[in-house]
Design an enzyme around this catalytic site. Structure first.
Site, PDB file in Angstrom:
ATOM      1  CG  HIS A   3      53.601  31.790  -9.026  1.00  0.00           C
ATOM      2  ND1 HIS A   3      53.910  32.235  -9.667  1.00  0.00           N
ATOM      3  CD2 HIS A   3      52.282  32.501  -8.328  1.00  0.00           C
ATOM      4  CE1 HIS A   3      52.909  33.866 -10.401  1.00  0.00           C
ATOM      5  NE2 HIS A   3      52.003  32.835  -9.585  1.00  0.00           N
TER       6      HIS A   3
ATOM      7  CD  GLU B 157      48.817  34.377 -10.935  1.00  0.00           C
ATOM      8  OE1 GLU B 157      47.762  35.435 -11.590  1.00  0.00           O
ATOM      9  OE2 GLU B 157      49.864  34.525 -11.038  1.00  0.00           O
TER      10      GLU B 157
ATOM     11  CD  GLU C  35      55.630  38.882 -14.780  1.00  0.00           C
ATOM     12  OE1 GLU C  35      55.491  40.424 -14.685  1.00  0.00           O
ATOM     13  OE2 GLU C  35      54.942  37.699 -14.521  1.00  0.00           O
TER      14      GLU C  35
ATOM     15  CG  ASP D 124      57.233  33.939  -9.149  1.00  0.00           C
ATOM     16  OD1 ASP D 124      56.135  32.952 -10.133  1.00  0.00           O
ATOM     17  OD2 ASP D 124      55.746  34.601  -8.339  1.00  0.00           O
TER      18      ASP D 124
ATOM     19  NE  ARG E   2      57.326  35.941 -11.739  1.00  0.00           N
ATOM     20  CZ  ARG E   2      56.428  36.885 -11.306  1.00  0.00           C
ATOM     21  NH1 ARG E   2      56.376  37.490 -10.746  1.00  0.00           N
ATOM     22  NH2 ARG E   2      54.995  35.702 -11.923  1.00  0.00           N
TER      23      ARG E   2
END
Ligand code: ACM
Length: 574
Positions: free
Chosen positions: A281, A348, A491, A210, A181
């Site tokens: 991701h 995710e 993030e 990612d 990130r």
């Protein structure tokens, strides 16, 4: 410095002293030990009244075979901090820092004996134990030992006379660094390896890929670290924030950078576990190689490296093309990372594109799978077998349990304890890292002054009271808990200073949870921990760590006006 000669070199440990692995009996009569304040707390400290032990320009370093890494590290660190040459010497001489191995101790256990006449002897069950003993020695010397040059030339290194017996509770004591990130340049990673070593942590989980960036050079696919490693702009704050940082962001590690990182870690007895996140991701990889995505659902050639946060719908297609591509990637990963475990993510992964994709549905039919969850399991199982065939083990986030866990796979339990409990009960190994407890991106105080506050409030005390082994596991099941790790997702951490602020001091509390044999959470002596932290802040200051001070952020540590997402109760899903 010895003042008399003695007949024996470092007398044998008295029988009354507890062996490593045995919690020490509490001794409320023992006065606080000057110079102690060790973090993580050792199994036992046995103070020998009176003397101080000095390491000076004449102190020799006697390193038994197998302890060379620690000898090298001591010369570099204490050598720099005090100007000590630490010339090679004999373990039988006085004024010596002696490093030895004793197979009767646990591999990562050690005994440190400091004696005013003889000097210091560190005996480890294995080379790692000696290294952890050297970390204890450095802490005992005080904050000055954490500097890189002497403040006062000729100032000796002094520690109290004592014996420390020690050894870790868990074999996996980790931290995840999300370099995808926000990229952390190589020097920052090396610095974090030093910070982990200073806390006796031994796993660096590097989250290398990612949606927002691919950080690892892959020779066969140069566009991964080309196109895939930078984004045009970046969302500032939570994804609901209206703000953007309009500067391009990027960076990647060359394969030589990774070799250096892995070797630097190995000298510190730290394993670097690489993570290549599939099948979710993956937008950065798809932006570089559009054929990896679900081309029958969206125009993957229009995708760019993602510039904002959240769970991304653009996932890998379950095709032979994607499988072969990632096998080729992993071939290079295995060349670079000797770690037994290789993390393949698995978290995710929204299934909408697979539901809409004729190709994905044809694969489900061809394999007679029950649905998209099983398709994800099939994907993960493929790499489980592929890694096992090459002598490695797969580890993935707890979503890999959905649709059936791959044989031999281990689980990083992040959505709470439940995944880890289910995995341990079915005989799979687990690393406990529940987001409700040890996600270091979450704010550490309820105050709105916290920089970009997101997620749960998890204070230093909350982390200190984190228990990696849930009570519902039997002893046999609990043996599957390899250990624990704290995860630093970046993030809203766009620089090393922001990272330091979120990570420290909570990583110090976490290190004690992972290493020390603490009582049940409610019985932990947090006051004692904070007293020891008073000494430890001095060490962190000397190391230049931009931690969160106990009173709250310093003016430059705040981020006024940048929207976070403070919540209580529900998952933050930043
Ligand atoms: C995760 O936090 N998505 C593993």
């Amino acid at each position: 410095m010895p003042d008399t000669d003695g007949p024996t070199r470092h007398p044998d440990t008295p029988a009354a002293r507890p062996a490593p692995g045995t919690p020490p009996a509490p001794d409320p009569g023992t006065p606080p030990l000057p110079g102690a304040g060790l973090i993580p707390a050792p199994l036992s400290i046995d103070a020998a009244p009176g003397g101080a032990v000095r390491l000076g320009p004449d102190t020799a370093l006697a390193a038994a075979p197998g302890t060379e890494d620690t000898a090298h590290w001591l010369r570099a660190t204490l050598g720099d901090a005090y100007g000590l040459p630490l010339p090679p010497g004999s373990a039988d001489a006085t004024d010596t820092l002696a490093l030895a191995l004793d197979a009767a101790l646990p591999a990562e256990g050690y005994r440190l004996e400091a004696d005013a006449r003889w000097g210091v002897r560190i005996t480890g069950g294995g080379p790692a134990g000696v290294f952890w003993g050297a970390q204890t020695l450095r802490q005992l010397l005080g904050p000055h030992a954490f500097r890189r040059a002497p403040l006062t030339p000729g100032r000796p290194a002094v520690l109290p006379q004592l014996t420390v017996e020690d050894g870790p509770r868990f074999g996996w004591r980790g931290m995840l660094l999300d370099v995808a990130r926000h990229f952390l340049p190589k020097d920052g990673v090396l610095r974090y390896l030093d910070l982990l070593a200073a806390h006796k942590l031994n796993v660096l989980h590097l989250h290398l890929t990612d949606d927002q960036g691919w950080r690892l050079e892959i020779r066969r696919y140069p566009k991964l670290a080309g196109t895939g490693s930078w984004r045009a702009r970046t969302k500032l704050g939570h994804r609901a924030s209206p703000l953007w940082d309009e500067r391009p962001h990027g960076g990647h590690y060359t394969q030589d950078d990774i070799r250096e990182i892995v070797a630097y870690a190995a000298r510190r007895h730290i394993t670097v576990v690489p993570e290549i996140d599939v099948p979710g991701h993956s937008q950065a990889a798809i932006a570089a190689y559009p054929e990896l995505g679900n081309t029958d659902v969206i125009d993957t050639t229009s995708l760019q490296v993602w510039d904002t946060w959240g769970v991304n719908p653009n996932v890998l297609a379950p095709t032979d093309t994607a499988l072969r591509f990632y096998e080729h990637v992993l071939e290079e990963v295995l060349e670079l990372f000797p770690s037994r475990f290789v993390h393949i993510g698995g978290d995710e992964c929204p299934k909408d594109q697979w539901r809409a994709s004729a190709t994905a549905q044809a694969r489900i039919a061809e394999l007679s799978l029950a649905g998209e969850d099983e398709l994800q399991s099939w994907f993960i199982r493929h790499f489980d077998r592929w890694l096992a065939d090459r002598g490695r083990r797969l580890i993935g986030w707890d979503e890999i349990l959905e649709g059936g866990l791959a044989e031999g796979a281990a689980v990083s339990s992040w959505r709470g304890y439940a995944g880890g409990v289910a995995a341990a009960k079915s005989g799979h190994d687990v690393v406990m890292c529940p987001e409700q407890q040890v996600y270091l991106d979450h704010r550490q105080d309820p105050s709105p002054e916290e920089p970009v506050p997101i997620g749960y409030v998890r204070t230093l005390e909350d982390v200190y009271r984190f228990e990696p082994v849930p009570p519902e596991l039997t002893a046999e099941q609990a043996a599957h808990v390899l250990g624990t790790q704290a995860n630093a997702w970046t993030e809203v951490m766009d620089s090393q200073q922001r990272l330091d602020y979120q990570v420290f001091p909570r990583l110090s509390a976490f290190a004690e949870v992972a290493w020390s044999r603490l009582p049940a959470p409610a019985d932990r002596d947090y006051q004692d921990f904070t007293r020891r932290m008073a000494a430890h802040y001095g060490r962190l200051d000397a190391l230049g760590v931009d931690y969160r001070p106990p009173g709250g952020p310093r003016p430059w540590q705040k981020r006024p006006g940048v929207l976070g997402r403070p919540i209580d109760g529900a998952p933050p899903n930043v």
